[in-house]
Design an enzyme around this catalytic site. Structure first.
Site, mmCIF file in Angstrom:
data_model
loop_
_atom_site.group_PDB
_atom_site.id
_atom_site.type_symbol
_atom_site.label_atom_id
_atom_site.label_comp_id
_atom_site.label_asym_id
_atom_site.label_seq_id
_atom_site.Cartn_x
_atom_site.Cartn_y
_atom_site.Cartn_z
ATOM 1 N N HIS A 10 27.740 20.913 -28.068
ATOM 2 C CA HIS A 10 26.275 20.929 -28.131
ATOM 3 C C HIS A 10 25.646 20.264 -26.906
ATOM 4 O O HIS A 10 26.286 19.527 -26.158
ATOM 5 C CB HIS A 10 25.794 20.219 -29.399
ATOM 6 C CG HIS A 10 26.171 18.762 -29.443
ATOM 7 N ND1 HIS A 10 25.495 17.786 -28.739
ATOM 8 C CD2 HIS A 10 27.165 18.114 -30.097
ATOM 9 C CE1 HIS A 10 26.039 16.611 -28.967
ATOM 10 N NE2 HIS A 10 27.067 16.782 -29.788
ATOM 11 N N GLU A 83 31.173 16.935 -36.478
ATOM 12 C CA GLU A 83 31.811 15.900 -35.678
ATOM 13 C C GLU A 83 32.638 14.970 -36.558
ATOM 14 O O GLU A 83 32.496 14.958 -37.794
ATOM 15 C CB GLU A 83 30.734 15.097 -34.927
ATOM 16 C CG GLU A 83 31.248 13.980 -34.023
ATOM 17 C CD GLU A 83 32.192 14.460 -32.925
ATOM 18 O OE1 GLU A 83 33.313 14.917 -33.260
ATOM 19 O OE2 GLU A 83 31.835 14.361 -31.741
#
Length: 207
Positions: A10, A83
């Site tokens: 990202h 994550e």
């Protein structure tokens, strides 16, 4: 051609800049991150992806949506691409973590966080699950997070855990490319796209 997976990290967030552990915290892209996502999308569109899947956290999903808009693909969401969970470390800077948990900081293992082995397995299982849906020459873009992608890639390559630190981290909106071969998956490209920008990640501090 054979199946390929583009592992896209990202764009930048404020917590990246401040070196705060994000983990499962749902932090948005900052202005720079939005621009990074647009740039990465314009480059990756030339690869003509056939499927896009993203972590359910908005920093990854918004990065994926930037690509989806250009290539005309819907973005699927899979929480297995989240994550690595950081427990009590989430929201803290690396200096704060080092001061409170000096031994755990050296090992980069939050006492109540997610073990690296579990992260590697859940991400790799998800990558294989989505890759199984591709045509023989399909290209899947997985938009996820620094530590999650690095660990998942190591598992996809069949590397023993003691060698995982040999693979460096991913910068914001950088990507790695995996290709399926006769003997499994291989790494074609790693941390491409935004060099020489620094790597700011929830991954190990040296990354």
């Amino acid at each position: 051609m054979s199946k390929r997976i583009v592992c896209l990290r990202h764009g930048q967030t404020l917590w990246n800049v401040e070196h705060r552990f994000q983990g499962h915290s749902d932090i948005p892209l900052d202005e720079t991150g939005v621009a990074q996502a647009a740039r990465a999308a314009s480059l990756l569109a030339s690869l003509r992806p056939t499927a896009i899947v993203s972590s359910d956290l908005q920093r990854a999903n918004d990065t994926a949506l930037a690509l989806g808009r250009i290539v005309g693909l819907e973005v699927s969401v899979d929480k297995d691409f989240r994550e690595r969970g950081g427990g009590q470390w989430e929201g803290l800077t690396r200096d704060e973590i080092a001061a409170r948990w000096p031994e755990e900081y050296v090992a980069w293992e939050a006492p109540d966080g997610e073990p690296v082995g579990e992260v590697a397995r859940r991400v790799a299982v998800a990558m294989r699950r989505w890759a199984d849906r591709l045509d023989h020459d399909g290209l899947l873009v997985v938009t996820s997070h620094g530590a999650a992608l690095r660990l998942g890639i190591c598992e996809m390559l069949g590397l023993p855990e003691e060698l995982w630190p040999a693979l460096g981290g991913l910068g914001n909106c950088s990507w790695s490319v995996l290709q399926e071969g006769r003997k499994g998956w291989r790494l074609l490209e790693h941390n491409a796209g935004t060099l020489p920008e620094p790597v700011n990640s929830d991954d190990r501090p040296e990354a």
